[in-house]
Write a protein that holds these residues in place. Structure first.
Motif, PDB file in Angstrom:
ATOM      1  N   TRP A 122       0.852  -1.190   0.000  1.00 36.37           N
ATOM      2  CA  TRP A 122       0.000   0.000   0.000  1.00 36.37           C
ATOM      3  C   TRP A 122       0.886   1.237   0.000  1.00 36.37           C
ATOM      4  O   TRP A 122       1.684   1.438   0.906  1.00 36.37           O
ATOM      5  N   GLN A 123       0.734   2.031  -1.060  1.00 36.04           N
ATOM      6  CA  GLN A 123       1.426   3.322  -1.155  1.00 36.04           C
ATOM      7  C   GLN A 123       0.405   4.395  -0.787  1.00 36.04           C
ATOM      8  O   GLN A 123      -0.537   4.649  -1.536  1.00 36.04           O
ATOM      9  N   PRO A 124       0.548   5.020   0.382  1.00 35.63           N
ATOM     10  CA  PRO A 124      -0.530   5.888   0.867  1.00 35.63           C
ATOM     11  C   PRO A 124      -0.682   7.166   0.067  1.00 35.63           C
ATOM     12  O   PRO A 124       0.288   7.775  -0.374  1.00 35.63           O
ATOM     13  N   GLY A 125      -1.954   7.533  -0.120  1.00 32.12           N
ATOM     14  CA  GLY A 125      -2.312   8.866  -0.592  1.00 32.12           C
ATOM     15  C   GLY A 125      -2.997   9.565   0.568  1.00 32.12           C
ATOM     16  O   GLY A 125      -2.393   9.818   1.599  1.00 32.12           O
ATOM     17  N   THR A 126      -4.297   9.804   0.407  1.00 28.47           N
ATOM     18  CA  THR A 126      -5.040  10.403   1.522  1.00 28.47           C
ATOM     19  C   THR A 126      -5.392   9.375   2.595  1.00 28.47           C
ATOM     20  O   THR A 126      -5.780   9.742   3.702  1.00 28.47           O
ATOM     21  N   HIS A 127      -5.261   8.092   2.268  1.00 30.52           N
ATOM     22  CA  HIS A 127      -5.559   7.020   3.232  1.00 30.52           C
ATOM     23  C   HIS A 127      -4.248   6.349   3.651  1.00 30.52           C
ATOM     24  O   HIS A 127      -3.676   5.577   2.895  1.00 30.52           O
ATOM     25  N   PRO A 128      -3.748   6.649   4.867  1.00 34.13           N
ATOM     26  CA  PRO A 128      -2.481   6.051   5.294  1.00 34.13           C
ATOM     27  C   PRO A 128      -2.603   4.611   5.748  1.00 34.13           C
ATOM     28  O   PRO A 128      -1.621   3.876   5.738  1.00 34.13           O
ATOM     29  N   GLY A 129      -3.814   4.201   6.142  1.00 33.58           N
ATOM     30  CA  GLY A 129      -3.997   2.841   6.640  1.00 33.58           C
ATOM     31  C   GLY A 129      -4.880   2.829   7.861  1.00 33.58           C
ATOM     32  O   GLY A 129      -5.822   3.620   7.972  1.00 33.58           O
ATOM     33  N   PHE A 130      -4.570   1.928   8.784  1.00 38.46           N
ATOM     34  CA  PHE A 130      -5.399   1.762   9.980  1.00 38.46           C
ATOM     35  C   PHE A 130      -5.528   3.073  10.755  1.00 38.46           C
ATOM     36  O   PHE A 130      -4.541   3.754  11.008  1.00 38.46           O
ATOM     37  N   GLY A 131      -6.753   3.358  11.181  1.00 41.35           N
ATOM     38  CA  GLY A 131      -6.961   4.448  12.119  1.00 41.35           C
ATOM     39  C   GLY A 131      -6.872   3.983  13.555  1.00 41.35           C
ATOM     40  O   GLY A 131      -6.592   4.771  14.453  1.00 41.35           O
ATOM     41  N   ARG A 132      -7.111   2.694  13.780  1.00 39.60           N
ATOM     42  CA  ARG A 132      -6.933   2.063  15.083  1.00 39.60           C
ATOM     43  C   ARG A 132      -6.306   0.695  14.841  1.00 39.60           C
ATOM     44  O   ARG A 132      -6.621   0.021  13.867  1.00 39.60           O
ATOM     45  N   ARG A 133      -5.463   0.280  15.755  1.00 36.11           N
ATOM     46  CA  ARG A 133      -4.878  -1.065  15.715  1.00 36.11           C
ATOM     47  C   ARG A 133      -4.450  -1.421  17.138  1.00 36.11           C
ATOM     48  O   ARG A 133      -4.480  -0.591  18.039  1.00 36.11           O
TER      49      ARG A 133
END
Length: 241
Positions: A122-133
């Motif tokens: 995953w190459q982030p744009g506006t979505h970096p990934g998990f908001g919670r983990r």
């Protein structure tokens, strides 16, 4: 914003998961009851699962019935094209070349390691990934069940050295022999783990909802684990720490 929200994940850190399912609506019901997820449309037929408003996973419609029903872990990369070239050079394969996702959300690719285990980039744009983990109902760990752990350690150690072995390493990613948990003939594969407070109690809910238990509960170095499948056949694990 959640305390463990990451505005960006370092290269090689597991940053997202998705499930490819025949029936997304059935998946929403299963995981919604199991983990307390709510949902919103993301792009195409894909929905984002949220916990307390923060994104924790995606459920997507499996476009081709011949493809496996599966959870996939995505590792963050600043440059999916460059990481793909490094994967090929190290003996892996690219299943799906890097492609843009949504309206600037980021870019994704699917690859395999030299043993054939599938993982995502995953190459982030506006979505970096998990908001919670690292909490109940969210991503907690990814375990790779491999044939030759020394070989895959070398592959991923070269590919994601800082995330696995650097001074600020926070790997969320282990490697173990397939035969530790599964029949020896099982192909190498990743198992996505979600956090739970009480593994035994959640196993009862999995079975009530039509899922089944594949293995465990058993004690691993990172907690108490049970490997299960949902009611459509996608495998994942429950992790009690």
């Amino acid at each position: 914003m959640a305390e463990n929200r990451a505005s960006a994940y370092g290269e090689g850190v597991p940053c997202w998961v998705d499930a490819q399912l025949p029936d997304v609506e059935a998946g929403k019901r299963f995981y919604g009851e199991l983990f307390g997820w709510t949902y919103e449309d993301a792009y195409g037929s894909t929905v984002w699962a949220r916990l307390d408003g923060e994104p924790v996973a995606a459920l997507a419609h499996k476009a081709d019935g011949r493809l496996p029903t599966v959870w996939t872990v995505y590792f963050s990369t600043p440059d999916a094209e460059a990481t793909s070239r490094r994967i090929l050079a190290a003996g892996g394969q690219i299943v799906t070349a890097p492609l843009p996702v949504g309206d600037g959300l980021g870019g994704s690719a699917l690859a395999t390691d030299p043993e054939g285990a599938v993982f995502g980039l995953w190459q982030p744009g506006t979505h970096p990934g998990f908001g919670r983990r690292h909490e109940p109902g969210t991503f907690a760990w990814a375990e790779l069940y491999a044939r030759d752990t020394a070989a895959v350690n070398a592959f991923y150690g070269h590919l994601f050295h800082d995330a696995l072995f650097g001074p600020d390493a926070d790997p969320d990613f282990g490697r173990a022999p397939v035969a530790d948990v599964f029949p020896a003939e099982m192909p190498p594969h990743f198992v996505v783990h979600f956090g739970v407070e009480d593994c035994e109690a959640v196993l009862g809910t999995v079975q009530r909802l039509g899922g089944r238990v594949q293995a465990g509960p058993f004690e691993a170095s990172y907690g108490t684990v049970a490997v299960v499948t949902d009611n459509q056949g996608a495998s994942f694990a429950l992790l009690q720490r």
